[in-house]
Design a protein around this motif. Sequence first.
Motif, PDB file in Angstrom:
ATOM      1  N   PHE A 162       0.815  -1.217   0.000  1.00 60.29           N
ATOM      2  CA  PHE A 162       0.000   0.000   0.000  1.00 60.29           C
ATOM      3  C   PHE A 162       0.848   1.267   0.000  1.00 60.29           C
ATOM      4  O   PHE A 162       0.428   2.285  -0.550  1.00 60.29           O
ATOM      5  CB  PHE A 162      -0.956   0.017   1.203  1.00 60.29           C
ATOM      6  N   ASP A 163       2.037   1.211   0.573  1.00 63.27           N
ATOM      7  CA  ASP A 163       2.884   2.410   0.602  1.00 63.27           C
ATOM      8  C   ASP A 163       3.264   2.888  -0.798  1.00 63.27           C
ATOM      9  O   ASP A 163       3.717   4.028  -0.952  1.00 63.27           O
ATOM     10  CB  ASP A 163       4.167   2.147   1.405  1.00 63.27           C
ATOM     11  N   ARG A 164       3.075   2.064  -1.834  1.00 64.15           N
ATOM     12  CA  ARG A 164       3.474   2.417  -3.197  1.00 64.15           C
ATOM     13  C   ARG A 164       2.301   2.847  -4.078  1.00 64.15           C
ATOM     14  O   ARG A 164       2.491   3.111  -5.260  1.00 64.15           O
ATOM     15  CB  ARG A 164       4.179   1.228  -3.865  1.00 64.15           C
ATOM     16  N   VAL A 165       1.080   2.945  -3.508  1.00 64.54           N
ATOM     17  CA  VAL A 165      -0.097   3.187  -4.357  1.00 64.54           C
ATOM     18  C   VAL A 165      -0.017   4.504  -5.118  1.00 64.54           C
ATOM     19  O   VAL A 165      -0.524   4.595  -6.242  1.00 64.54           O
ATOM     20  CB  VAL A 165      -1.432   3.105  -3.583  1.00 64.54           C
ATOM     21  N   PHE A 166       0.609   5.515  -4.552  1.00 68.48           N
ATOM     22  CA  PHE A 166       0.734   6.796  -5.248  1.00 68.48           C
ATOM     23  C   PHE A 166       2.071   6.912  -5.967  1.00 68.48           C
ATOM     24  O   PHE A 166       2.139   7.450  -7.079  1.00 68.48           O
ATOM     25  CB  PHE A 166       0.547   7.958  -4.274  1.00 68.48           C
ATOM     26  N   ALA A 167       3.136   6.399  -5.372  1.00 67.80           N
ATOM     27  CA  ALA A 167       4.460   6.507  -5.984  1.00 67.80           C
ATOM     28  C   ALA A 167       4.497   5.813  -7.341  1.00 67.80           C
ATOM     29  O   ALA A 167       5.099   6.324  -8.299  1.00 67.80           O
ATOM     30  CB  ALA A 167       5.525   5.918  -5.060  1.00 67.80           C
ATOM     31  N   ARG A 168       3.845   4.674  -7.448  1.00 74.80           N
ATOM     32  CA  ARG A 168       3.840   3.948  -8.717  1.00 74.80           C
ATOM     33  C   ARG A 168       3.115   4.754  -9.801  1.00 74.80           C
ATOM     34  O   ARG A 168       3.528   4.773 -10.961  1.00 74.80           O
ATOM     35  CB  ARG A 168       3.169   2.585  -8.519  1.00 74.80           C
ATOM     36  N   GLN A 169       2.059   5.453  -9.409  1.00 74.04           N
ATOM     37  CA  GLN A 169       1.343   6.291 -10.366  1.00 74.04           C
ATOM     38  C   GLN A 169       2.167   7.523 -10.760  1.00 74.04           C
ATOM     39  O   GLN A 169       2.120   7.963 -11.909  1.00 74.04           O
ATOM     40  CB  GLN A 169      -0.006   6.710  -9.792  1.00 74.04           C
ATOM     41  N   VAL A 170       2.938   8.053  -9.811  1.00 72.57           N
ATOM     42  CA  VAL A 170       3.846   9.157 -10.150  1.00 72.57           C
ATOM     43  C   VAL A 170       4.889   8.662 -11.142  1.00 72.57           C
ATOM     44  O   VAL A 170       5.221   9.352 -12.116  1.00 72.57           O
ATOM     45  CB  VAL A 170       4.516   9.739  -8.882  1.00 72.57           C
ATOM     46  N   GLU A 171       5.373   7.441 -10.927  1.00 74.21           N
ATOM     47  CA  GLU A 171       6.326   6.851 -11.869  1.00 74.21           C
ATOM     48  C   GLU A 171       5.712   6.756 -13.268  1.00 74.21           C
ATOM     49  O   GLU A 171       6.388   7.007 -14.270  1.00 74.21           O
ATOM     50  CB  GLU A 171       6.727   5.460 -11.372  1.00 74.21           C
ATOM     51  N   ALA A 172       4.441   6.427 -13.341  1.00 72.72           N
ATOM     52  CA  ALA A 172       3.768   6.270 -14.633  1.00 72.72           C
ATOM     53  C   ALA A 172       3.450   7.602 -15.307  1.00 72.72           C
ATOM     54  O   ALA A 172       3.597   7.734 -16.522  1.00 72.72           O
ATOM     55  CB  ALA A 172       2.474   5.474 -14.446  1.00 72.72           C
ATOM     56  N   HIS A 173       3.009   8.587 -14.520  1.00 75.67           N
ATOM     57  CA  HIS A 173       2.467   9.818 -15.100  1.00 75.67           C
ATOM     58  C   HIS A 173       3.352  11.059 -14.925  1.00 75.67           C
ATOM     59  O   HIS A 173       3.189  12.024 -15.663  1.00 75.67           O
ATOM     60  CB  HIS A 173       1.100  10.139 -14.479  1.00 75.67           C
ATOM     61  N   GLY A 174       4.216  11.052 -13.930  1.00 75.30           N
ATOM     62  CA  GLY A 174       4.969  12.258 -13.595  1.00 75.30           C
ATOM     63  C   GLY A 174       6.108  12.525 -14.558  1.00 75.30           C
ATOM     64  O   GLY A 174       6.846  11.614 -14.927  1.00 75.30           O
ATOM     65  N   GLN A 175       6.227  13.790 -14.957  1.00 77.74           N
ATOM     66  CA  GLN A 175       7.317  14.213 -15.828  1.00 77.74           C
ATOM     67  C   GLN A 175       7.940  15.479 -15.255  1.00 77.74           C
ATOM     68  O   GLN A 175       7.286  16.219 -14.525  1.00 77.74           O
ATOM     69  CB  GLN A 175       6.794  14.465 -17.235  1.00 77.74           C
ATOM     70  N   PRO A 176       9.205  15.736 -15.592  1.00 76.99           N
ATOM     71  CA  PRO A 176       9.849  16.947 -15.082  1.00 76.99           C
ATOM     72  C   PRO A 176       9.004  18.191 -15.373  1.00 76.99           C
ATOM     73  O   PRO A 176       8.459  18.333 -16.467  1.00 76.99           O
ATOM     74  CB  PRO A 176      11.174  16.990 -15.844  1.00 76.99           C
ATOM     75  N   GLY A 177       8.876  19.038 -14.368  1.00 73.75           N
ATOM     76  CA  GLY A 177       8.088  20.252 -14.510  1.00 73.75           C
ATOM     77  C   GLY A 177       6.652  20.112 -14.049  1.00 73.75           C
ATOM     78  O   GLY A 177       5.962  21.111 -13.849  1.00 73.75           O
ATOM     79  N   ASP A 178       6.167  18.876 -13.884  1.00 76.33           N
ATOM     80  CA  ASP A 178       4.846  18.666 -13.291  1.00 76.33           C
ATOM     81  C   ASP A 178       4.895  19.031 -11.817  1.00 76.33           C
ATOM     82  O   ASP A 178       5.980  19.222 -11.239  1.00 76.33           O
ATOM     83  CB  ASP A 178       4.415  17.201 -13.419  1.00 76.33           C
ATOM     84  N   VAL A 179       3.729  19.086 -11.197  1.00 71.82           N
ATOM     85  CA  VAL A 179       3.626  19.354  -9.755  1.00 71.82           C
ATOM     86  C   VAL A 179       2.896  18.203  -9.099  1.00 71.82           C
ATOM     87  O   VAL A 179       1.870  17.728  -9.616  1.00 71.82           O
ATOM     88  CB  VAL A 179       2.869  20.674  -9.478  1.00 71.82           C
ATOM     89  N   LEU A 180       3.399  17.741  -7.969  1.00 72.15           N
ATOM     90  CA  LEU A 180       2.681  16.788  -7.120  1.00 72.15           C
ATOM     91  C   LEU A 180       2.235  17.520  -5.866  1.00 72.15           C
ATOM     92  O   LEU A 180       3.057  18.139  -5.180  1.00 72.15           O
ATOM     93  CB  LEU A 180       3.562  15.609  -6.727  1.00 72.15           C
TER      94      LEU A 180
END
Length: 197
Positions: free
Chosen positions: A100-118
């Motif tokens: 469960f600790d990876r539920v958001f990090a994995r999605q950031v890995e999939a969708h996040g790109q430099p210059g985006d904001v989390l």
Amino acid sequence: MTTADRQRVVDDAFADTIAVHRRVQGESRAALLSAADALWTALRAGRKVLICGNGGSAADSQHFAAELVGRLTRERRACPALALTTDTSILTAIANDFGFDRVFARQVEAHGQPGDVLVGISTSGGSPDVIAAVEEAQSRGLVTIGLTGRDGGALGRAVDVHVNVPSQSTARAQEVHATILHVLCDLVEQELVDADA
């Protein structure tokens, strides 16, 4: 519970949330403006906003994404925003396969790109899945914003921009977080309207 006791519950709740709102208004104005600047900089450059949190903060994530994609009060172009809290198939698959600790990090890995904001929201400041998302975001060149309660915890120390609601009460922190998110959206909308005029 007497009528007087019930009235005291109502009066105390309103008094507490007003007091915390005023404190955050006074202490966090600079952080709020920095968060708005980070959001506007990303959106102006064609980047996107990713948002995450648990429980009530998950609802806040979805609320904020809805207002960025839709609108708060002004007619303007849509802003690309994604709440990482909404797809139960993704959430349960990641939780099952990676923890469960990876539920958001994995999605950031999939969708996040430099210059985006989390934007990570945690009333305790200690949500492991939100902190893991921030760490993943920073490793990928995203700007990170944290909305926290209490003393900010590990999340407050990890993010690039920290907006803290210094209350031990989850309810008070959530109430002020809703106001903060509305203020951020309002500031972004004004910039968008001005830029497109």
